[in-house]
Write a protein that holds these residues in place. Structure first.
Motif, PDB file in Angstrom:
ATOM      1  N   LEU A  16       0.829  -1.210   0.000  1.00 53.68           N
ATOM      2  CA  LEU A  16       0.000   0.000   0.000  1.00 53.68           C
ATOM      3  C   LEU A  16       0.864   1.261   0.000  1.00 53.68           C
ATOM      4  CD1 LEU A  16      -2.676   1.530   0.200  1.00 53.68           C
ATOM      5  CD2 LEU A  16      -2.556   1.217   2.698  1.00 53.68           C
ATOM      6  N   GLY A  17       1.822   1.334   0.907  1.00 54.72           N
ATOM      7  CA  GLY A  17       2.661   2.519   1.017  1.00 54.72           C
ATOM      8  C   GLY A  17       3.478   2.781  -0.232  1.00 54.72           C
ATOM      9  N   ALA A  18       4.074   1.738  -0.807  1.00 60.84           N
ATOM     10  CA  ALA A  18       4.873   1.892  -2.029  1.00 60.84           C
ATOM     11  C   ALA A  18       4.004   2.356  -3.187  1.00 60.84           C
ATOM     12  CB  ALA A  18       5.566   0.577  -2.384  1.00 60.84           C
ATOM     13  N   THR A  19       2.798   1.808  -3.270  1.00 61.61           N
ATOM     14  CA  THR A  19       1.876   2.216  -4.327  1.00 61.61           C
ATOM     15  C   THR A  19       1.467   3.669  -4.154  1.00 61.61           C
ATOM     16  OG1 THR A  19       1.068  -0.046  -4.549  1.00 61.61           O
ATOM     17  CG2 THR A  19      -0.335   1.694  -5.438  1.00 61.61           C
ATOM     18  N   LEU A  20       1.241   4.092  -2.927  1.00 62.55           N
ATOM     19  CA  LEU A  20       0.888   5.491  -2.676  1.00 62.55           C
ATOM     20  C   LEU A  20       2.014   6.440  -3.067  1.00 62.55           C
ATOM     21  CD1 LEU A  20      -0.967   5.221   0.728  1.00 62.55           C
ATOM     22  CD2 LEU A  20      -1.915   6.094  -1.416  1.00 62.55           C
ATOM     23  N   VAL A  21       3.231   6.111  -2.692  1.00 63.26           N
ATOM     24  CA  VAL A  21       4.371   6.961  -3.043  1.00 63.26           C
ATOM     25  C   VAL A  21       4.465   7.081  -4.565  1.00 63.26           C
ATOM     26  CG1 VAL A  21       6.893   7.176  -3.026  1.00 63.26           C
ATOM     27  CG2 VAL A  21       5.681   6.559  -0.931  1.00 63.26           C
ATOM     28  N   GLU A  22       4.382   5.961  -5.247  1.00 68.85           N
ATOM     29  CA  GLU A  22       4.482   5.964  -6.716  1.00 68.85           C
ATOM     30  C   GLU A  22       3.327   6.740  -7.355  1.00 68.85           C
ATOM     31  OE1 GLU A  22       4.027   2.746 -10.304  1.00 68.85           O
ATOM     32  OE2 GLU A  22       5.030   2.072  -8.486  1.00 68.85           O
ATOM     33  N   THR A  23       2.114   6.491  -6.918  1.00 71.22           N
ATOM     34  CA  THR A  23       0.940   7.144  -7.496  1.00 71.22           C
ATOM     35  C   THR A  23       0.942   8.643  -7.237  1.00 71.22           C
ATOM     36  OG1 THR A  23      -0.335   5.105  -7.248  1.00 71.22           O
ATOM     37  CG2 THR A  23      -1.584   7.148  -7.524  1.00 71.22           C
ATOM     38  N   LEU A  24       1.251   9.035  -6.009  1.00 70.97           N
ATOM     39  CA  LEU A  24       1.278  10.460  -5.686  1.00 70.97           C
ATOM     40  C   LEU A  24       2.394  11.187  -6.430  1.00 70.97           C
ATOM     41  CD1 LEU A  24       0.521  10.312  -1.865  1.00 70.97           C
ATOM     42  CD2 LEU A  24      -0.971  11.215  -3.666  1.00 70.97           C
ATOM     43  N   THR A  25       3.531  10.541  -6.567  1.00 70.88           N
ATOM     44  CA  THR A  25       4.640  11.144  -7.310  1.00 70.88           C
ATOM     45  C   THR A  25       4.240  11.370  -8.766  1.00 70.88           C
ATOM     46  OG1 THR A  25       6.266  10.144  -5.834  1.00 70.88           O
ATOM     47  CG2 THR A  25       7.057  10.863  -7.993  1.00 70.88           C
ATOM     48  N   ARG A  26       3.601  10.376  -9.375  1.00 72.90           N
ATOM     49  CA  ARG A  26       3.141  10.532 -10.757  1.00 72.90           C
ATOM     50  C   ARG A  26       2.098  11.643 -10.878  1.00 72.90           C
ATOM     51  NH1 ARG A  26       0.711   5.599 -12.385  1.00 72.90           N
ATOM     52  NH2 ARG A  26       1.534   4.455 -10.649  1.00 72.90           N
ATOM     53  N   ALA A  27       1.355  11.890  -9.806  1.00 79.69           N
ATOM     54  CA  ALA A  27       0.321  12.930  -9.812  1.00 79.69           C
ATOM     55  C   ALA A  27       0.897  14.318  -9.511  1.00 79.69           C
ATOM     56  CB  ALA A  27      -0.767  12.587  -8.809  1.00 79.69           C
ATOM     57  N   GLY A  28       2.211  14.404  -9.340  1.00 73.10           N
ATOM     58  CA  GLY A  28       2.849  15.696  -9.136  1.00 73.10           C
ATOM     59  C   GLY A  28       3.122  16.070  -7.693  1.00 73.10           C
ATOM     60  N   TYR A  29       2.873  15.147  -6.772  1.00 76.54           N
ATOM     61  CA  TYR A  29       3.163  15.404  -5.361  1.00 76.54           C
ATOM     62  C   TYR A  29       4.623  15.095  -5.060  1.00 76.54           C
ATOM     63  CZ  TYR A  29      -1.759  15.843  -4.216  1.00 76.54           C
ATOM     64  OH  TYR A  29      -3.055  16.261  -4.147  1.00 76.54           O
ATOM     65  N   ILE A  30       5.122  15.692  -4.015  1.00 72.72           N
ATOM     66  CA  ILE A  30       6.410  15.306  -3.446  1.00 72.72           C
ATOM     67  C   ILE A  30       6.046  14.299  -2.364  1.00 72.72           C
ATOM     68  CG2 ILE A  30       8.426  16.067  -2.150  1.00 72.72           C
ATOM     69  CD1 ILE A  30       7.878  18.890  -3.405  1.00 72.72           C
ATOM     70  N   ALA A  31       6.151  13.032  -2.718  1.00 71.23           N
ATOM     71  CA  ALA A  31       5.767  11.961  -1.803  1.00 71.23           C
ATOM     72  C   ALA A  31       7.017  11.243  -1.333  1.00 71.23           C
ATOM     73  CB  ALA A  31       4.814  10.992  -2.497  1.00 71.23           C
ATOM     74  N   ARG A  32       7.162  11.145  -0.027  1.00 68.11           N
ATOM     75  CA  ARG A  32       8.353  10.523   0.534  1.00 68.11           C
ATOM     76  C   ARG A  32       7.931   9.503   1.580  1.00 68.11           C
ATOM     77  NH1 ARG A  32      12.122  14.166   3.961  1.00 68.11           N
ATOM     78  NH2 ARG A  32      11.337  13.005   5.715  1.00 68.11           N
ATOM     79  N   GLY A  33       8.592   8.377   1.564  1.00 69.85           N
ATOM     80  CA  GLY A  33       8.356   7.367   2.579  1.00 69.85           C
ATOM     81  C   GLY A  33       9.075   7.727   3.861  1.00 69.85           C
ATOM     82  N   PHE A  34       8.433   7.479   4.982  1.00 69.51           N
ATOM     83  CA  PHE A  34       9.077   7.688   6.283  1.00 69.51           C
ATOM     84  C   PHE A  34      10.184   6.663   6.429  1.00 69.51           C
ATOM     85  CE2 PHE A  34       9.469   6.367  10.727  1.00 69.51           C
ATOM     86  CZ  PHE A  34       9.898   7.559  11.282  1.00 69.51           C
ATOM     87  N   GLU A  35      11.361   7.140   6.755  1.00 70.96           N
ATOM     88  CA  GLU A  35      12.490   6.249   6.980  1.00 70.96           C
ATOM     89  C   GLU A  35      12.939   6.418   8.416  1.00 70.96           C
ATOM     90  OE1 GLU A  35      15.532   6.379   4.040  1.00 70.96           O
ATOM     91  OE2 GLU A  35      14.085   6.621   2.420  1.00 70.96           O
ATOM     92  N   GLY A  36      12.733   5.406   9.178  1.00 68.22           N
ATOM     93  CA  GLY A  36      13.088   5.471  10.579  1.00 68.22           C
ATOM     94  C   GLY A  36      12.250   4.478  11.355  1.00 68.22           C
ATOM     95  N   ASP A  37      12.284   4.618  12.640  1.00 70.57           N
ATOM     96  CA  ASP A  37      11.556   3.735  13.537  1.00 70.57           C
ATOM     97  C   ASP A  37      10.418   4.533  14.155  1.00 70.57           C
ATOM     98  OD1 ASP A  37      10.665   2.079  15.615  1.00 70.57           O
ATOM     99  OD2 ASP A  37      12.682   1.322  16.018  1.00 70.57           O
ATOM    100  N   LEU A  38       9.190   4.125  13.894  1.00 67.38           N
ATOM    101  CA  LEU A  38       8.021   4.826  14.427  1.00 67.38           C
ATOM    102  C   LEU A  38       8.019   4.875  15.948  1.00 67.38           C
ATOM    103  CD1 LEU A  38       5.168   3.423  12.171  1.00 67.38           C
ATOM    104  CD2 LEU A  38       6.217   5.682  12.076  1.00 67.38           C
ATOM    105  N   ARG A  39       8.748   3.967  16.570  1.00 67.98           N
ATOM    106  CA  ARG A  39       8.792   3.937  18.037  1.00 67.98           C
ATOM    107  C   ARG A  39       9.686   5.026  18.593  1.00 67.98           C
ATOM    108  NH1 ARG A  39      10.321  -2.317  18.031  1.00 67.98           N
ATOM    109  NH2 ARG A  39      11.598  -1.429  16.397  1.00 67.98           N
ATOM    110  N   GLU A  40      10.497   5.664  17.753  1.00 68.65           N
ATOM    111  CA  GLU A  40      11.416   6.710  18.188  1.00 68.65           C
ATOM    112  C   GLU A  40      10.800   8.087  17.938  1.00 68.65           C
ATOM    113  OE1 GLU A  40      15.250   6.151  16.403  1.00 68.65           O
ATOM    114  OE2 GLU A  40      15.341   4.056  17.048  1.00 68.65           O
ATOM    115  N   VAL A  41      10.401   8.729  19.020  1.00 68.23           N
ATOM    116  CA  VAL A  41       9.728  10.031  18.940  1.00 68.23           C
ATOM    117  C   VAL A  41      10.557  11.035  18.148  1.00 68.23           C
ATOM    118  CG1 VAL A  41       8.851  11.978  20.300  1.00 68.23           C
ATOM    119  CG2 VAL A  41       8.461   9.633  21.086  1.00 68.23           C
ATOM    120  N   ALA A  42      11.842  11.111  18.412  1.00 66.42           N
ATOM    121  CA  ALA A  42      12.701  12.090  17.741  1.00 66.42           C
ATOM    122  C   ALA A  42      12.759  11.845  16.236  1.00 66.42           C
ATOM    123  CB  ALA A  42      14.105  12.069  18.336  1.00 66.42           C
TER     124      ALA A  42
END
Length: 97
Positions: A16-42
């Motif tokens: 789902l996430g990869a498809t969203l990044v690809e689809t939004l990018t093709r639609a002209g958005y700056i779509a970026r995947g979160f890179e990190g650990d969601l458990r780390e607040v910082a």
């Protein structure tokens, strides 16, 4: 102020996430995947601060039911606390969740 064409996607390595990044990018958005650990607040907060997304799509989770049952602490940390970290980072910004 966030750019209305910026979107941050959690779970961007999943289908789902990869498809969203690809689809939004093709639609002209700056779509970026979160890179990190969601458990780390910082890490979550830094991602919002750096990108200043208008949108966040939270598609990350631990979905293997068996693994979640074997390790409920990790499942809770990722699925509940990670979601809370995303919401807390978005709160007080122009980001729509």
């Amino acid at each position: 102020m966030s750019n209305p064409k910026k979107a941050l996607i959690t779970g961007s390595r999943g289908l789902l996430g990869a498809t969203l990044v690809e689809t939004l990018t093709r639609a002209g958005y700056i779509a970026r995947g979160f890179e990190g650990d969601l458990r780390e607040v910082a890490a979550v907060q830094n991602s919002f601060t750096e990108m200043q997304p208008a949108w966040v799509v939270h598609a990350a989770s631990l979905v293997d039911v068996g693994a979640c049952e074997r390790n409920p602490e990790e499942a809770y940390a990722v699925n509940v606390e990670g979601t809370k970290n995303i919401l807390d980072a978005a709160r007080g910004t122009d980001t729509s969740v």
